[in-house]
Design an enzyme around this catalytic site. Structure first.
Site, short mmCIF file in Angstrom:
data_model
loop_
_atom_site.label_atom_id
_atom_site.label_comp_id
_atom_site.label_asym_id
_atom_site.label_seq_id
_atom_site.Cartn_x
_atom_site.Cartn_y
_atom_site.Cartn_z
N ARG A 28 73.83 39.16 12.81
CA ARG A 28 75.02 38.29 12.75
C ARG A 28 75.14 37.28 13.88
O ARG A 28 75.92 36.35 13.80
CB ARG A 28 76.29 39.15 12.72
CG ARG A 28 76.56 39.71 11.34
CD ARG A 28 77.67 40.73 11.38
NE ARG A 28 77.27 41.84 12.23
CZ ARG A 28 77.93 43.00 12.30
NH1 ARG A 28 79.02 43.18 11.62
NH2 ARG A 28 77.49 43.96 13.09
N ASP A 74 67.51 48.75 6.57
CA ASP A 74 68.37 49.61 7.37
C ASP A 74 67.82 51.03 7.32
O ASP A 74 67.15 51.39 6.36
CB ASP A 74 69.81 49.57 6.87
CG ASP A 74 70.77 50.08 7.94
OD1 ASP A 74 71.15 49.30 8.83
OD2 ASP A 74 71.08 51.29 7.93
O1 CP3 Z 1 66.32 42.99 13.02
C1 CP3 Z 1 66.16 44.23 12.93
O2 CP3 Z 1 66.12 44.99 13.93
C2 CP3 Z 1 65.91 44.84 11.55
C3 CP3 Z 1 67.01 45.31 10.84
C4 CP3 Z 1 67.77 46.58 11.21
C5 CP3 Z 1 69.13 46.75 10.82
N1 CP3 Z 1 69.50 48.02 11.12
C6 CP3 Z 1 69.95 45.72 10.15
C7 CP3 Z 1 71.41 45.85 10.14
C8 CP3 Z 1 67.37 47.77 11.83
C9 CP3 Z 1 66.04 48.11 12.50
C10 CP3 Z 1 68.47 48.68 11.75
C11 CP3 Z 1 68.40 50.07 12.25
C12 CP3 Z 1 69.62 50.88 12.27
N2 CP3 Z 1 70.65 50.90 11.36
C13 CP3 Z 1 69.87 51.89 13.24
C14 CP3 Z 1 68.92 52.29 14.35
C15 CP3 Z 1 69.01 51.38 15.51
C16 CP3 Z 1 70.30 51.44 16.26
O3 CP3 Z 1 71.03 50.43 16.22
O4 CP3 Z 1 70.57 52.48 16.89
C17 CP3 Z 1 71.11 52.48 12.91
C18 CP3 Z 1 71.80 53.60 13.69
C19 CP3 Z 1 71.59 51.85 11.72
C20 CP3 Z 1 72.82 52.17 10.95
C21 CP3 Z 1 73.71 50.99 10.84
N3 CP3 Z 1 73.46 49.89 10.04
C22 CP3 Z 1 74.93 50.77 11.53
C23 CP3 Z 1 75.56 51.74 12.53
C24 CP3 Z 1 75.41 49.53 11.11
C25 CP3 Z 1 76.73 48.88 11.46
C26 CP3 Z 1 76.67 48.30 12.83
C27 CP3 Z 1 77.04 46.84 12.81
O5 CP3 Z 1 76.48 46.12 13.65
O6 CP3 Z 1 77.85 46.45 11.95
C28 CP3 Z 1 74.47 48.98 10.19
C29 CP3 Z 1 74.54 47.66 9.50
C30 CP3 Z 1 73.48 46.69 9.84
N4 CP3 Z 1 72.13 46.97 9.82
C31 CP3 Z 1 73.66 45.32 10.19
C32 CP3 Z 1 72.36 44.80 10.38
C33 CP3 Z 1 72.02 43.38 10.74
C34 CP3 Z 1 75.00 44.59 10.28
C35 CP3 Z 1 75.62 44.44 8.91
C36 CP3 Z 1 75.87 43.04 8.41
O7 CP3 Z 1 75.17 42.07 8.74
O8 CP3 Z 1 76.81 42.89 7.60
#
Ligand code: CP3
Length: 347
Positions: A28, A74
């Site tokens: 984002r 994800d």
């Molecule tokens: O660019 C990258 O790194 C690749 C994409 C990626 C995402 N999530 C995209 C995403 C990767 C590698 C992840 C891993 C992920 N997802 C983890 C492990 C890494 C970490 O952060 O500890 C975890 C715990 C998740 C679970 C998850 N997914 C959460 C807790 C959330 C919400 C947090 C937030 O920022 O809103 C997500 C959603 C998510 N995954 C988003 C993105 C870009 C944001 C959602 C959106 O754009 O609407």
């Protein structure tokens, strides 16, 4: 041997400056990500639409010329593919229909995983074709313990008491869930490599909440089984382990026979890591994501401090955790310049 600074570094080559990529580099904080994201309401549907996931995977590569891309997906696609209900609520993060009884594990199955996650593999094929040969493509998965946290809590949590109580009181049934996840994750990673991923990273984001003996049993040991299972299918694939917030227990993960590199979070001191981890294993990390929000002189000072401690290698420059939405994109460009322009100080 594969081309490119990132893969060559994992294979042991030293360069004057380390390769650089950032966890959550697609996201984002980029206006072009928000524009594509706005075209799909559901986050999972967005992840399962190859045209869109391909585009947002490539965006940070076009803008910053990073040494590796990570497929946009994800970690929660695995519970989704196993048959658990998963959805994302605007501004709240992930939600799952929580597992409350071991009898419910029986409803989860690997049988549909390849079909359900086919859009991820299709996206990987397209991204690999679109990337410059010198840019590596990473696949990834959540490690079993972190996935179990979400599957049992049904969301993020302050103390993860439910999942811990289950693991501590009923280790046999918790072990069955972990075993199922180990097998599903090996499949998911192997399919990503089949589709063109050059390396993979295992995210154990919540490892740090476990005491030592439980950490060994539920985080390290399943990750080792995944690495070994994956190498039976892909003997040469580089595997990066990211056990977040484990502190000095990172020493347990210093297993160059199993992991190609260890990704360290911001809580691990660069000096300590250089003395205790780096002599045995390639490291990745560990700039505070908030430094990237700060930018300017603070960012420059801290990035150089890390480079001076760890930049001699084997090392991959990264953050200690993911890029956060408030990050000004210009600061990422500034960081890449700092890393690429770094010269070891003469001591
Ligand atoms: O660019 C990258 O790194 C690749 C994409 C990626 C995402 N999530 C995209 C995403 C990767 C590698 C992840 C891993 C992920 N997802 C983890 C492990 C890494 C970490 O952060 O500890 C975890 C715990 C998740 C679970 C998850 N997914 C959460 C807790 C959330 C919400 C947090 C937030 O920022 O809103 C997500 C959603 C998510 N995954 C988003 C993105 C870009 C944001 C959602 C959106 O754009 O609407």
């Amino acid at each position: 041997m594969s081309a490119g600074k990132f893969l060559q570094t994992l294979a042991g080559t030293r360069y004057p400056t380390p390769p650089v990529w950032l966890m959550r580099q697609a996201g984002r904080y980029l206006p072009e990500y928000r524009a594509v994201r706005a075209t799909t309401r559901s986050f999972l549907e967005f992840c399962y639409t190859p045209d869109k996931s391909v585009e947002v995977t490539l965006q940070p590569i076009r803008r910053f010329g990073l040494d590796a891309a990570i497929i946009f997906s994800d970690i929660l696609v695995v519970p989704d593919a196993l048959g658990q209900k998963v959805w994302f609520e605007e501004g709240e993060g992930p939600k799952l229909e929580a597992l409350t009884d071991p009898a419910e594990f029986g409803q989860l199955s690997r049988a549909r995983l390849a079909d359900k996650l086919a859009p991820v593999y299709e996206a990987i094929k397209s991204v690999r074709r679109a990337l410059p040969t010198e840019t590596a493509l990473l696949g990834f998965a959540g490690a079993p313990f972190t996935l179990a946290c979400y599957m049992i809590e049904g969301s993020g949590s302050r103390d993860f008491a439910k999942v811990k109580l289950w693991a501590y009181r009923h280790p046999d049934s918790f072990g069955l869930l972990i075993d199922l996840l180990v097998e599903a994750i090996v499949d998911h990673l192997a399919y990503q490599i089949d589709a063109g991923a050059d390396a993979v990273q295992l995210f154990d984001s919540w490892a740090g909440i476990l005491p030592e003996e439980q950490l060994f049993r539920w985080s390290l040991e399943p990750m080792v089984r995944i690495a070994k299972g994956l190498r039976e299918r892909h003997p040469e694939v580089p595997i990066i382990a990211f056990p977040r917030a484990v502190g000095p227990a990172a020493l347990m993960y210093r297993r160059p026979d199993v992991f190609t590199a260890l990704s360290i979070d911001t809580g691990i001191g660069a000096h300590w890591a250089a003395e205790n981890l780096q002599p045995k294993i390639c490291l990745q990390g560990n700039l505070d994501p908030i430094m990237l929000v700060a930018g300017g002189a603070a960012l420059e000072h801290e990035a150089r401090r890390i480079l001076d401690k760890l930049g001699g290698g084997p090392f991959v420059f990264n953050l200690g955790h993911g890029v956060i939405p408030q990050t000004p994109p210009e600061h990422v460009a500034q960081l890449v310049d700092i890393v690429r322009g770094w010269k070891p100080s003469v001591t």
